[in-house]
Scaffold this motif. Sequence first.
Motif, PDB file in Angstrom:
ATOM      1  N   ALA A  80      38.881  48.996  52.194  1.00 15.84           N
ATOM      2  CA  ALA A  80      39.229  50.382  52.751  1.00 15.84           C
ATOM      3  C   ALA A  80      40.550  51.039  52.987  1.00 15.84           C
ATOM      4  N   ALA A  81      41.503  50.153  52.839  1.00  8.30           N
ATOM      5  CA  ALA A  81      42.995  50.307  52.707  1.00  8.30           C
ATOM      6  C   ALA A  81      43.529  50.795  51.284  1.00  8.30           C
ATOM      7  N   HIS A  82      42.480  50.609  50.179  1.00  9.75           N
ATOM      8  CA  HIS A  82      42.939  50.751  48.889  1.00  9.75           C
ATOM      9  C   HIS A  82      42.345  52.166  48.631  1.00  9.75           C
ATOM     10  N   PRO A  83      42.889  52.857  47.754  1.00 10.04           N
ATOM     11  CA  PRO A  83      42.124  53.812  46.969  1.00 10.04           C
ATOM     12  C   PRO A  83      40.968  53.487  46.269  1.00 10.04           C
ATOM     13  N   TYR A  84      39.889  54.232  46.151  1.00 13.82           N
ATOM     14  CA  TYR A  84      38.730  53.986  45.363  1.00 13.82           C
ATOM     15  C   TYR A  84      39.071  53.870  44.046  1.00 13.82           C
ATOM     16  N   GLU A  85      38.766  52.848  43.138  1.00 12.22           N
ATOM     17  CA  GLU A  85      38.907  52.683  41.863  1.00 12.22           C
ATOM     18  C   GLU A  85      37.742  52.304  41.215  1.00 12.22           C
ATOM     19  N   PRO A  86      37.029  53.338  40.473  1.00 11.54           N
ATOM     20  CA  PRO A  86      35.873  53.088  39.786  1.00 11.54           C
ATOM     21  C   PRO A  86      36.182  52.371  38.236  1.00 11.54           C
TER      22      PRO A  86
END
Length: 531
Positions: free
Chosen positions: A54-60
């Motif tokens: 949750a502390a990191h950006p979403y990375e698809p």
Amino acid sequence: MPPHPHRRDILRSALGAGAFFLLPRLALAQTGSPAAEPTPFTFEILKEMARTLAAHPYEPAKIEDDAVLEQVDYDAHNQISFRKDRTLWLNSGDMSPVQPFFPGRYFRQPVRIFTLEGGMATEFPFALDLFDIPEGNPARNLTHTHGFAGFRVQDAKSGRDWMAFLGASYWRTEGYSGQFGLSVRGLAMDTALANGPEEFPLFTRFWLEPSPNGEMTAYALLESPRATGAYRIASRRDKGVIQDVEATIFLRGTVERLGIAPLTSMFWFNKTNRFVSVDWRPEVHDSDGLEILSASGETIWRPLNAPPRNMVNTFSTPGVRGFGLMQRERDFAQYQDDGVFYDRRASAWVEPKGDWGNGTVTLVELHTEDETHDNIVAFWQPATPAVKGATFDMAYRLSWVEDCPVAPTAARFIATRIGAAGMPGEPRPENAVKLVCDFDGRGLEGLGPTDGVTLEVTASHGKVDKTAAFPVVGQSYWRGIFDLDFSMVPPGDDTPMDLRLFVSHKGAAKSETMLLQLFPSQMRKLLDAAP
């Protein structure tokens, strides 16, 4: 019943098609890789994994075999079967065997599966040779996928499926009757908002821990652009399927409408709105009502609709003690469907553990003209703002049973019918309908039609008239009737008419409270059909 994707399953899984999520290094260290040695695992480790994500950006991640998966359509997917000899926990006493699902057009996102034993997690890696794939099936060309689509849990003795996780964060069980019906999911995000699309979080990883007695505990990692979550779902079978769910949810973005313990079902028509369909069957629905148990002990019964347009209704219930999508009608004759057996569909009841505080039970009803779409959603919406950085710890018991597990203390409504107002042999009033509401006789034993039992009805607009309540001759139940005049509503005004009704005797409520929502356009359609 093998949970091959029904059209409704395909559609909702397609909606849930987001992307695979790249884990930070800490999470990778805990999950391992296809060839990794067993690594320690606990629910606390999973929570920390979700917190770190949750502390990191979403990375698809890019789906390298996307073109191949596109070719694995409904028919091609149904030709593929998991090899029985590769089944997890096969011939392991009473442990529930598990078979993963193959990915495809409607299940593109790789789902990694781990087995748990003695606190150690070992990945069960995806491989083509785990499946029987016919010659010529495009699935044989899959080379870069490292995950499954989900999994099914089976009975050790019969091999019958009793639970399945497939698509987004959805899962289903066989309920009390061996018949799959409605679904639940891990989290709902911005369902039926007018100003934006719904976000469908995914269960991207599962850790499975079977018990010698056939119980199954599934730990799941939930991921989406605006949320991560750690879930523990402990399932057992006892006159249905009982699941104890614990979830810790971390928001990496603000959510306008956050839905906890969401239930998803289908309602097309029943006795109340039979006129909306030309189908030959008397009723078609997986569930026929929303039941809510308030903190005060009042039971609210809200019959479901197939509204003329999409509707969202909220019911303020601080400290809610339970809610569920229920199937009260159990008579086969009311469905006449010996293919899907709507009379056997389970009810699903959510019982919070602890006080959930202020919030609402939210009911979403989408317009539908057939039975192929799940158009009903119900969930708890906390009053606490679901803003970026917020954390929600929730625990609840989910019961897939025949009827509400909370014993009723007052009369319950069992059927509602609608027709033209007035009396036979007399001119029918225009723009007026008659409502006939049957209820069981609980708490009314020994009373008759002249003993002062009354039907109390209030309406948001329109005129209520000719109310009465009486026992049905020769039957064990009672009937309440009233006329509703909506002639004052202009033809172009389709504002829903909200009705509240209950049965009373000597000033005391003797029934649950029923909330009805009627639409002038649908009532006019009913009356216009008269010869």
